[in-house]
Design an enzyme around this catalytic site. Structure first.
Site, PDB file in Angstrom:
ATOM      1  N   HIS A  50      38.696  -1.196  46.236  1.00 44.16           N
ATOM      2  CA  HIS A  50      38.345  -2.759  45.947  1.00 44.16           C
ATOM      3  C   HIS A  50      38.737  -3.383  44.582  1.00 44.16           C
ATOM      4  O   HIS A  50      38.518  -4.324  44.348  1.00 44.16           O
ATOM      5  CB  HIS A  50      37.021  -3.233  46.216  1.00 44.16           C
ATOM      6  CG  HIS A  50      36.469  -3.400  47.759  1.00 44.16           C
ATOM      7  ND1 HIS A  50      36.495  -4.494  48.348  1.00 44.16           N
ATOM      8  CD2 HIS A  50      36.237  -2.306  48.321  1.00 44.16           C
ATOM      9  CE1 HIS A  50      36.302  -4.021  49.497  1.00 44.16           C
ATOM     10  NE2 HIS A  50      35.622  -2.844  49.512  1.00 44.16           N
ATOM     11  N   LYS A  89      31.744 -17.349  40.911  1.00 43.83           N
ATOM     12  CA  LYS A  89      31.856 -15.996  41.099  1.00 43.83           C
ATOM     13  C   LYS A  89      31.226 -15.123  39.880  1.00 43.83           C
ATOM     14  O   LYS A  89      30.852 -15.862  38.911  1.00 43.83           O
ATOM     15  CB  LYS A  89      33.420 -15.481  41.367  1.00 43.83           C
ATOM     16  CG  LYS A  89      34.289 -16.197  40.001  1.00 43.83           C
ATOM     17  CD  LYS A  89      35.756 -16.046  40.449  1.00 43.83           C
ATOM     18  CE  LYS A  89      36.326 -17.021  41.443  1.00 43.83           C
ATOM     19  NZ  LYS A  89      36.847 -16.419  42.640  1.00 43.83           N
ATOM     20  N   ARG A  90      31.389 -13.526  39.865  1.00 46.76           N
ATOM     21  CA  ARG A  90      30.960 -12.951  38.772  1.00 46.76           C
ATOM     22  C   ARG A  90      31.763 -13.289  37.590  1.00 46.76           C
ATOM     23  O   ARG A  90      32.920 -13.727  37.669  1.00 46.76           O
ATOM     24  CB  ARG A  90      31.308 -11.434  39.100  1.00 46.76           C
ATOM     25  CG  ARG A  90      30.759 -10.506  38.342  1.00 46.76           C
ATOM     26  CD  ARG A  90      30.805  -9.241  38.893  1.00 46.76           C
ATOM     27  NE  ARG A  90      31.839  -9.006  39.624  1.00 46.76           N
ATOM     28  CZ  ARG A  90      32.916  -8.175  39.110  1.00 46.76           C
ATOM     29  NH1 ARG A  90      33.070  -7.605  37.887  1.00 46.76           N
ATOM     30  NH2 ARG A  90      34.123  -8.033  39.843  1.00 46.76           N
ATOM     31  N   LYS A 139      38.738 -12.932  35.592  1.00 43.53           N
ATOM     32  CA  LYS A 139      38.538 -14.144  36.571  1.00 43.53           C
ATOM     33  C   LYS A 139      38.592 -15.381  35.773  1.00 43.53           C
ATOM     34  O   LYS A 139      38.833 -16.479  36.449  1.00 43.53           O
ATOM     35  CB  LYS A 139      37.211 -14.103  37.161  1.00 43.53           C
ATOM     36  CG  LYS A 139      36.822 -12.863  38.381  1.00 43.53           C
ATOM     37  CD  LYS A 139      35.724 -12.718  38.836  1.00 43.53           C
ATOM     38  CE  LYS A 139      35.440 -11.650  39.723  1.00 43.53           C
ATOM     39  NZ  LYS A 139      35.884 -11.902  40.942  1.00 43.53           N
ATOM     40  N   THR A 141      36.827 -13.412  48.106  1.00 45.13           N
ATOM     41  CA  THR A 141      36.446 -13.994  49.520  1.00 45.13           C
ATOM     42  C   THR A 141      35.961 -15.225  49.430  1.00 45.13           C
ATOM     43  O   THR A 141      35.805 -16.135  50.270  1.00 45.13           O
ATOM     44  CB  THR A 141      35.255 -13.064  50.115  1.00 45.13           C
ATOM     45  OG1 THR A 141      34.373 -12.825  49.105  1.00 45.13           O
ATOM     46  CG2 THR A 141      35.929 -11.579  50.635  1.00 45.13           C
ATOM     47  N   LYS A 154      35.941 -18.916  51.613  1.00 38.83           N
ATOM     48  CA  LYS A 154      34.888 -19.759  52.583  1.00 38.83           C
ATOM     49  C   LYS A 154      34.913 -21.073  51.873  1.00 38.83           C
ATOM     50  O   LYS A 154      34.722 -21.759  52.760  1.00 38.83           O
ATOM     51  CB  LYS A 154      33.456 -19.008  51.586  1.00 38.83           C
ATOM     52  CG  LYS A 154      32.971 -17.607  51.941  1.00 38.83           C
ATOM     53  CD  LYS A 154      32.207 -17.016  50.789  1.00 38.83           C
ATOM     54  CE  LYS A 154      31.766 -15.550  51.111  1.00 38.83           C
ATOM     55  NZ  LYS A 154      31.203 -15.117  49.980  1.00 38.83           N
TER      56      LYS A 154
END
Length: 833
Positions: free
Chosen positions: A376, A567-568, A573, A675, A679
């Site tokens: 991952h 998100k984290r 990111k 993911t 969504k």
């Protein structure tokens, strides 16, 4: 009085064969009242919502249990091949609403609650999120086991029952403050403790070699300090098909409650020390492994998961087949969710050789035919590495087996590439240096028959980069399984109004075949349908405003563009890039550059790992910038920036339907899949993103014109690294100069001098691995295209419908079907109702 035996004419089956529970409102209502008054002992004087929630949950749980038993018996009768999903995280969220949906009793429960004068939404919201994960990895695992049950595949999930979850995030003076997430404080009505399946787990001690009764040399792990792994089972219902699979979670406990000798000597603390030490293993999700104690605890967690789960599966096998493992590989497979459970490779070898007496070659043939590994991450630092010394101290038998696996493997490498010592060193399971380390990802690859990434780009980069040597040796092992999300939770449950409109328009088959959403494209020119779509989305935005209004005390216009990044919090990111754009918009407003303006509300949410200094500073920056913007009357409704505290599954269920724009802006080549992007897309949000992870496949599905692309590609990122000059880029861009000046002059931290110097320095560093500055101009230009599209209401609605209509590929039903058809090869088992 001695226990009486059952008479032969009254076997135990007569007790278990109860009449089926009714699914009508009155029957459910009666059970709620019975549980509330009898089992829970409450009456009208009790004011706590919790007990009503628990009574309702028990009533629903009873109906799950009926189907759970039938599923177990169907699998047992078929003696079918089974798969076991090993994961350190299962981010399940709340169970009640999902159970109601999958049982098909939403309307019946709603009516029962109405007749009792209960607020069903309040009861659902009173359930704490299960604290069993901290991000996308755990949420993916939860979606996977949901799809396994919906596809009626005999798959059991194995995880750990953490007493405390990740943490509850508070924001104090703009900074993250962590508080314990004691999600099990009031117990868990959905779990069943199964003491009869308790397993013993060894730690410490040493190994000895002796001859067994047949004269064979056997290794014995002795003088160990054992703990017990006690299983708690959680039902996982399929969508209205009678199947209820199992998630088995292990809790660590001591072998003895306390040391009686110490207790008698008056030292109570020492007498319970073993108990406390054992229970610490599953006390907290993912301890901080920045220090040696944290590393040891995390390795203990991983071994407890692997050993307990494998012992459990072997016990089930022996119960049916005795000690004959001839067909074991044909009937069982293990999917390792990332590198965390990879110690299962060595543990299965230990169990087969040391406990069940198999020879090495036979045990290895079984192991490498049953283990499958999902990776991952593309970040090398995220791969598990454990010091050999720690292994020797904690798991002495396991390190012996790992060294043996490595020796045999390196002989294979040497035979393929004779004399290539650098390749041998690169591929060795043992990393040499000042201190030897075990490369756990390599152990997983060597011991598995399948290695997969989770998006097309990610899998390609694994083969070309991180695992290239292994790909050259075993190209047939490597494959891709693009991630997905379950449409039951992430559309039907979290956005019922949109789900109802979709069902009314194209039927309800999409719930189990998401590709049917493609039919929505037939209605994009239907004005009535488009108007209803828009109304549903506006209502979802208003619910999101209402959800956060009291907590955040801020007014937001429902007509603003809702621009969401949740998100984290991590540098790759690039929440920082998002903030730079927000500062740019703020600067435009202050300069009066507001012609053809689009009002925008930027929402950012996520948790930073407690020990991740830079991520915490990013949270502080977001909140400081928000404080300035949101209190500036000149800015007004033109721009809002909101940090959403304590982001979690139940929060995402509110956020996801209310988003207009989905921010998926990681540095190209760094995000495995994502993911959240799926969504949001499924609920009709449009994506602005780089060519990274599953963004690439989302763009392929919706078409270039329905995706806002920006940024360097993965290849361009890599070619830029050696001559990256962010300072030169800043000098060439007036907008960026103004943004950086506002950051550097302390405009957002006037009374907190120099607190953002680290962030500024990282952005301007030529060694910034995330090359944030390089993508700024492209990001700003793409955001202008977003504004133009949003101003054209009809165009935006059609783009929204197209995004939802083309999300079929991103259902975990598709992902799991691929895992099964290509890797697991299980036969679906129908459950008779």
């Amino acid at each position: 009085m001695p226990h009486r035996r059952f008479k032969k004419s009254h076997p135990i089956e007569s007790i278990s064969n109860l009449p089926e529970l009714g699914m009508k409102p009155k029957e459910i209502e009666g059970d709620i009242k019975s549980y509330y008054g009898h089992r829970l002992g409450r009456d009208e004087n009790c004011k706590s919502v919790h007990y009503v929630y628990e009574a309702l949950s028990l009533a629903v749980s009873d109906r799950l249990t009926e189907r759970w038993k039938k599923t177990y018996n169907a699998y047992r009768k078929e003696d079918c091949k089974r798969a076991y999903y090993l994961s350190m995280e299962f981010l399940m969220g709340r169970t009640l609403s999902n159970a109601m949906l999958n049982l098909g009793i939403d309307d019946a429960v709603s009516q029962a609650c109405y007749d009792l004068g209960l607020d069903l939404e309040e009861l659902i919201d009173s359930e704490p999120d299960a604290g069993l994960g901290n991000g996308g990895l755990g949420r993916l695992a939860a979606c996977f086991i949901d799809s396994c049950a919906t596809l009626q595949l005999p798959v059991t999930g194995y995880g750990l029952r953490y007493e405390y979850g990740m943490f509850s995030q508070l924001i104090v003076n703009g900074e993250q403050v962590e508080e314990p997430d004691h999600w099990l404080r009031n117990g868990n009505v959905w779990e069943v403790q199964r003491l009869e399946y308790t397993q013993r787990i060894k730690f410490g001690g040493h190994t000895e070699t002796h001859l067994d009764e047949k004269g064979n040399s056997r290794v014995y792990w002795v003088d160990s300090h054992d703990v017990l792994a006690v299983p708690f089972d959680v039902p996982v219902p399929g969508y209205q098909n009678g199947t209820v699979n199992t998630l088995r979670l292990w809790k660590a406990t001591a072998t003895d409650e306390f040391d009686l000798q110490e207790f008698n000597a008056g030292d109570y603390a020492e007498s319970v020390a073993a108990k406390n030490g054992a229970e610490n293993i599953t006390m907290v999700l993912y301890p901080n492994d920045a220090n040696e104690n944290g590393k040891e605890l995390r390795l203990r967690q991983q071994y407890l998961l692997a050993s307990a789960s494998l012992q459990d599966v072997l016990a089930l096998w022996i119960g049916r087949h005795g000690n004959d493992f001839t067909d074991f590989a044909e009937k069982n497979c293990f999917q390792l969710n990332d590198t965390h459970p990879s110690i299962a490779v060595a543990e299965l070898m230990r169990l087969l050789i040391d406990i069940h007496g198999l020879k090495w070659d036979a045990a290895w043939a079984i192991t490498k035919s049953t283990m499958a590994y999902t990776n991952h991450t593309l970040l090398p630092e995220a791969l598990e590495r454990w010091s050999v010394n720690l292994f020797k101290q904690l798991l002495p038998r396991l390190i012996e087996i790992i060294f043996e696996i490595n020796a045999r493997f390196l002989s294979e490498v040497s035979a393929r590439w004779p004399g290539d010592l650098s390749r041998i060193a690169r591929m060795s399971l043992i990393e040499e240096g000042g201190q030897q380390h075990v490369r756990m990802a390599y152990l997983a690859i060597v011991g598995s028959y399948s290695v997969n990434g989770v998006a097309e780009l990610h899998s390609k980069l694994l083969q070309q980069g991180l695992f290239h040597d292994f790909y050259e040796l075993w190209p047939e092992k490597f494959n891709n399984k693009t991630n997905g999300v379950t449409p039951r939770r992430w559309l039907a449950a979290c956005n019922p109004e949109l789900a109802e409109l979709i069902t009314e328009t194209i039927g309800d088959g999409w719930l189990t075949d998401l590709s049917l959403l493609k039919k929505l494209e037939l209605h994009i020119d239907d004005k009535v349908f488009c108007d209803r779509w828009y109304a549903v989305q506006q209502a979802a935005k208003q619910r999101l405003i209402d959800y956060k209004k009291q907590e955040l005390d801020i007014d937001v216009s429902v007509n603003a563009l809702f621009d969401v990044q949740v998100k984290r919090i991590h540098e790759y990111k690039r929440q920082l890039l998002n903030v730079l754009h927000v500062i740019h918009l703020y600067d435009r407003i202050k300069r009066g550059d507001t012609a053809n303006w689009t009002d925008r509300c930027v929402l950012i949410g996520g948790k930073a790992a407690p020990g991740y200094y830079m991520a915490k500073k990013i949270i502080k920056l977001i909140n400081n910038v928000a404080n300035v913007i949101n209190h500036d009357p000149e800015v007004g409704d033109k721009l809002k920036l909101i940090f959403l505290p304590n982001y979690r599954v139940s929060a995402m269920e509110k956020i996801c339907p209310g988003a207009d724009l989905s921010e998926q802006i990681s540095t190209a080549g760094k995000e495995a899949s994502g993911t959240g992007n799926m969504k949001f897309m499924m609920n009709g949000a449009l994506t602005i993103g780089t060519l990274d992870g599953a963004n690439i496949e989302i763009r392929e599905e919706v078409g270039d014109e329905n995706f806002f692309l920006f940024g360097l590609t993965e290849t361009e990122v890599e070619s830029l690294r050696n001559n990256y000059d962010p300072v030169a880029i800043i000098k060439q861009d007036e907008d960026l100069q103004r943004v950086m000046n506002l950051l550097e002059c302390g405009h957002f931290n006037q009374f907190e001098h120099n607190i953002f110097d680290g962030i500024v320095n990282s952005l301007k560093s030529p060694h910034d691995p995330w090359i944030t500055i390089a993508d700024f101009r492209s990001f700003v230009d793409a955001q202008k295209q977003v504004e133009l599209a949003y101003q054209d209401k009809e165009r935006w609605i059609k783009m929204s419908i197209i995004n939802c209509a083309n999300s079929g590929k991103f259902s975990t039903d598709r992902t799991i079907s691929e895992y099964n058809n290509e890797l697991w090869k299980l036969t679906p088992v129908k459950v008779n109702n």
